[in-house]
Enzyme design. Structure first.
Site, PDB file in Angstrom:
ATOM      1  N   CYS A 404       0.848  -1.053   0.076  1.00 34.81           N
ATOM      2  CA  CYS A 404       0.083   0.194  -0.021  1.00 34.81           C
ATOM      3  C   CYS A 404       0.945   1.200  -0.095  1.00 34.81           C
ATOM      4  CB  CYS A 404      -0.990  -0.093   0.981  1.00 34.81           C
ATOM      5  SG  CYS A 404      -2.671  -1.001   0.835  1.00 34.81           S
ATOM      6  N   ASP A 435     -15.347   1.313   2.317  1.00 36.69           N
ATOM      7  CA  ASP A 435     -14.589   0.178   2.026  1.00 36.69           C
ATOM      8  C   ASP A 435     -14.965  -0.665   0.967  1.00 36.69           C
ATOM      9  OD1 ASP A 435     -12.445   0.531   4.364  1.00 36.69           O
ATOM     10  OD2 ASP A 435     -14.205  -0.065   5.709  1.00 36.69           O
TER      11      ASP A 435
END
Length: 724
Positions: A404, A435
């Site tokens: 990430c 999400d």
């Protein structure tokens, strides 16, 4: 994980012994291009045997004698698989590793050492500890010392075997125990009449040192059995012992002794003068696990060290079709033996010398430290600099992070998403912004999300597991049950055979995680590119309303289910600066599924998984969606081992500065505060829960194996984050 050359051959090194460690260092300087190198080892470090007695005596810290295999692998371009091999099929050219299945090779080398677990002595397997593997013995010794310090143990030690190793360790343990006020606690037991019988002249000198340090020597006796409290001797009084160490001889690992390979009567693999296993041209063996048939030698680390250059040359020849050369071990070598304190004796040419003892120790220490510097002072890993003119704005001084840490920055992504048209379909209940998307079909609500990760670890299987856990996090965070997954894989350029091997590893490990979550892999896409990238599109079924970012209430308590700092550790690992033990511990957590944690938090008012935008970024998103503010108690935020020290040293992920700008935190700046903006891969859940339920929920999470903590609270006010 970028590669320009097509990978065409798999080289697998089993074991991180001295010869393999040195060979990897040589490989970093002189690799064979087009070879994928894999190191299989039980852990992230390998102990250097020459410094073990000094560590046992208290002269060296554990880090001083451990070769960091993670740093070494990064330097040499190898991948590391953490696991202890337990089988080899030389005809099919595969190594079996529990939990990882079969690892295929074109050329392989064995350097797994031996063990000193005297299974033939009744009770030893249960109550004794072999001096090898070294790391297991050292860890058990440290634990025993803690018991002695707290009074739970009296400090009684017995060493079975009076060879050089047994004598060194008996003296080392006696020296350490004397420092704790425990004298005359060590007994050395030897079957022969002389100590170190293979070293002429050593017996008298060693007995003098034993007497000086209060070590009782019992020779010409046979061990009958070992219990928790004594070592039973045939025809001699029992020897009291709470810590019994076996050094009498070395034994081949059971799996290797059982393999369909040529072996000597002791079960060690027979090799010729090229270090090739007899009768094979694709399998080598070195170190204590090998039997040198052309020039038999005793088991000693010096021969493994001398074999490394020949091993590197001959493996390179096997991979390229070159000509191999013979290994000619020296007939005699200098032995420098520790004598407990910072003293040593020397043996060579059939003679022993115990003077000047302090100078001999300094000589030994210099040799040992010089050896370890070969691995502690590796060249720094830096970003590849462009050649020629460079445009304004190019940032080439930092390596691009994986995971990430490589995400598009939050403000830039937000600006792009703001231009997207609003969702108009009635069956799309929620689009981008949370999400996962929420769809409804025939009265059934389904969540849908996609995630992919730029590879940061060269182990395909481990990377696949982490990517799967990471992608499922969005589904779990919404309170849904995983249903299906589409897998997307980009492999670095490699031959069709290596493609098949890599895909088998990836599918096996992704499949285990996905099916373990109750879902199925229903399709996907694969391609080749510059580097390894793994992604999943996942769906989940929802009963009731989803848990979203909007729902946190003033007075709620904030729970975090995993430490933060993964981005910092991974960034430092790319540069060869993170400790291998810290990296391995991090990987273990990142690959751990979190479905049970989500189930425990199913009643949360709001929840999200903490990923690329960092803890502060995802908490700020919750504050905006819920129209609240938040306070964080920085002291209570858990961090991964090594993360704070690395942050203090200035290590930052690629996306760090943008994360900090998009989610400012009010409060003092510090290394730990910087970790609030650190991008997390396979991060934990951040949940806002009722204050009265928080302690019970954290207790459940801890009981389930998650390092959860209460880190703050939700307050009234404009969206903001303040440190308390």
């Amino acid at each position: 994980m970028t590669t320009q050359t097509t990978l065409a051959r798999d080289l697998v090194l089993v074991g991180g012994g001295h010869a393999h460690a040195l060979m990897l260092r040589m490989w970093g300087k002189k690799p064979v291009h087009g070879v994928q190198v894999t190191l299989i080892n039980p852990g992230p470090t390998a102990p250097y045997s020459g410094m073990l007695p000094g560590h046992i005596a208290g002269h060296y810290a554990q880090d001083d004698l451990e070769i960091d295999l993670v740093k070494l692998a990064r330097y040499s371009g190898a991948r590391v698989i953490f696991g202890a091999a337990d089988g080899i099929d030389a005809d099919r050219r595969v190594i079996h590793v529990p939990g990882r299945g079969k690892i295929a090779y074109d050329v392989a080398s064995l350097n797994v050492g031996l063990h000193a677990r005297a299974a033939h002595i009744p009770g030893f397997s249960e109550f004794g500890i072999g001096a090898k593997p070294l790391d297991v013995y050292a860890d058990r010794w440290d634990a025993f010392l803690e018991h002695v310090k707290t009074g739970r143990k009296a400090g009684k030690v017995a060493v079975i075997g009076g060879g050089v190793a047994g004598c060194e360790l008996a003296l080392a343990m006696a020296h350490r125990l004397q420092g704790l006020g425990k004298a005359h606690c060590v007994t050395l037991i030897e079957a022969n009449t002389k100590l170190a019988s293979g070293t002429p002249g050593a017996d008298r000198l060693l007995r003098e040192e034993m007497l000086r340090l209060g070590v009782t020597v019992v020779s010409a006796v046979e061990v009958e059995a070992v219990t928790a409290e004594v070592v039973k001797l045939r025809g001699y009084s029992d020897v009291a012992s709470e810590f019994t160490v076996g050094t009498a001889g070395g034994f081949a690992h059971e799996w290797l002794a059982a393999a369909n390979l040529p072996k000597d009567p002791m079960g060690f693999v027979q090799v010729d003068d090229r270090l090739l296993v007899s009768g094979r041209n694709d399998l080598f063996a070195v170190g204590d696990c090998a039997a040198l048939m052309a020039s038999p030698r005793p088991k000693a680390g010096v021969f493994a060290v001398r074999a490394a250059p020949v091993l590197h040359h001959n493996i390179s020849a096997a991979l390229t079709g070159g000509v191999m050369k013979p290994f000619r071990p020296q007939a005699d070598y200098l032995k420098l033996m520790s004598l407990g304190g910072k003293d040593a004796m020397a043996a060579k040419w059939g003679r022993c010398f115990a003077r000047p003892r302090a100078q001999l120790w300094r000589w030994k220490d210099y040799i040992d430290q010089s050896f370890m510097r070969k691995f502690s002072e590796l060249p720094e890993m830096k970003a590849q600099q462009p050649e020629g003119p460079v445009a304004l704005g190019v940032q080439s001084d930092q390596m691009l992070c994986g995971g990430c840490g490589a995400k598009v920055a939050p403000r830039q992504l937000g600006a792009a998403l703001a231009d997207m048209p609003a969702v108009t379909r009635a069956d799309v209940l929620q689009g981008a912004g949370d999400d996962a998307a929420v769809l409804e079909m025939g009265g059934q609500k389904q969540v849908l999300s996609v995630d992919h990760l730029r590879g940061f670890v060269a182990d395909h299987g481990l990377m696949a597991r982490i990517a799967a856990v990471h992608a499922l996090g969005d589904v779990w965070a919404m309170g849904a049950k995983p249903q299906s997954a589409l897998l997307s894989v980009t492999l670095p350029r490699m031959t069709p055979e290596l493609q098949a091997r890599a895909m088998r590893e990836i599918l096996t490990d992704v499949g285990e995680i996905v099916r373990g979550a109750g879902a199925e892999i229903v399709g996907g896409h694969s391609t080749m590119g510059a580097e390894l990238t793994i992604g999943l599109t996942v769906t989940g079924l929802l009963v009731g309303t989803p848990i979203t970012l909007a729902g946190a209430k003033a007075g709620d308590v904030l729970i975090l289910t995993r430490p933060i700092g993964s981005g910092t550790v991974l960034t430092a690992e790319m540069q060869g600066k993170a400790k291998g033990r810290d990296v391995a511990a991090l990987y273990e957590v990142l690959a751990q599924p979190q479905g049970d944690a989500a189930e425990i938090l199913r009643g949360a008012h709001a929840m999200t998984d903490v990923t690329g935008f960092g803890l502060a970024g995802h908490l700020m998103a919750m504050c905006h969606a819920s129209e609240v503010a938040a306070e964080i108690c920085l002291e209570d935020v858990p961090t991964y081992a090594g993360a704070e020290a690395l942050a203090e040293a200035g290590h930052r992920s690629t996306i760090f500065e943008e994360n900090k700008l998009s989610a400012p935190v009010f409060g003092p700046e510090s290394a730990k505060a910087a970790l609030l903006h650190d991008p997390q891969t396979s991060g934990g859940f951040l949940a806002a829960v009722a204050a009265g339920e928080a302690a019970g929920l954290v207790g459940e999470l801890l009981g389930a194996g998650h390092r959860a903590a209460i880190i703050g609270r939700v307050t009234e006010g404009a969206p903001s984050i303040t440190l308390t």
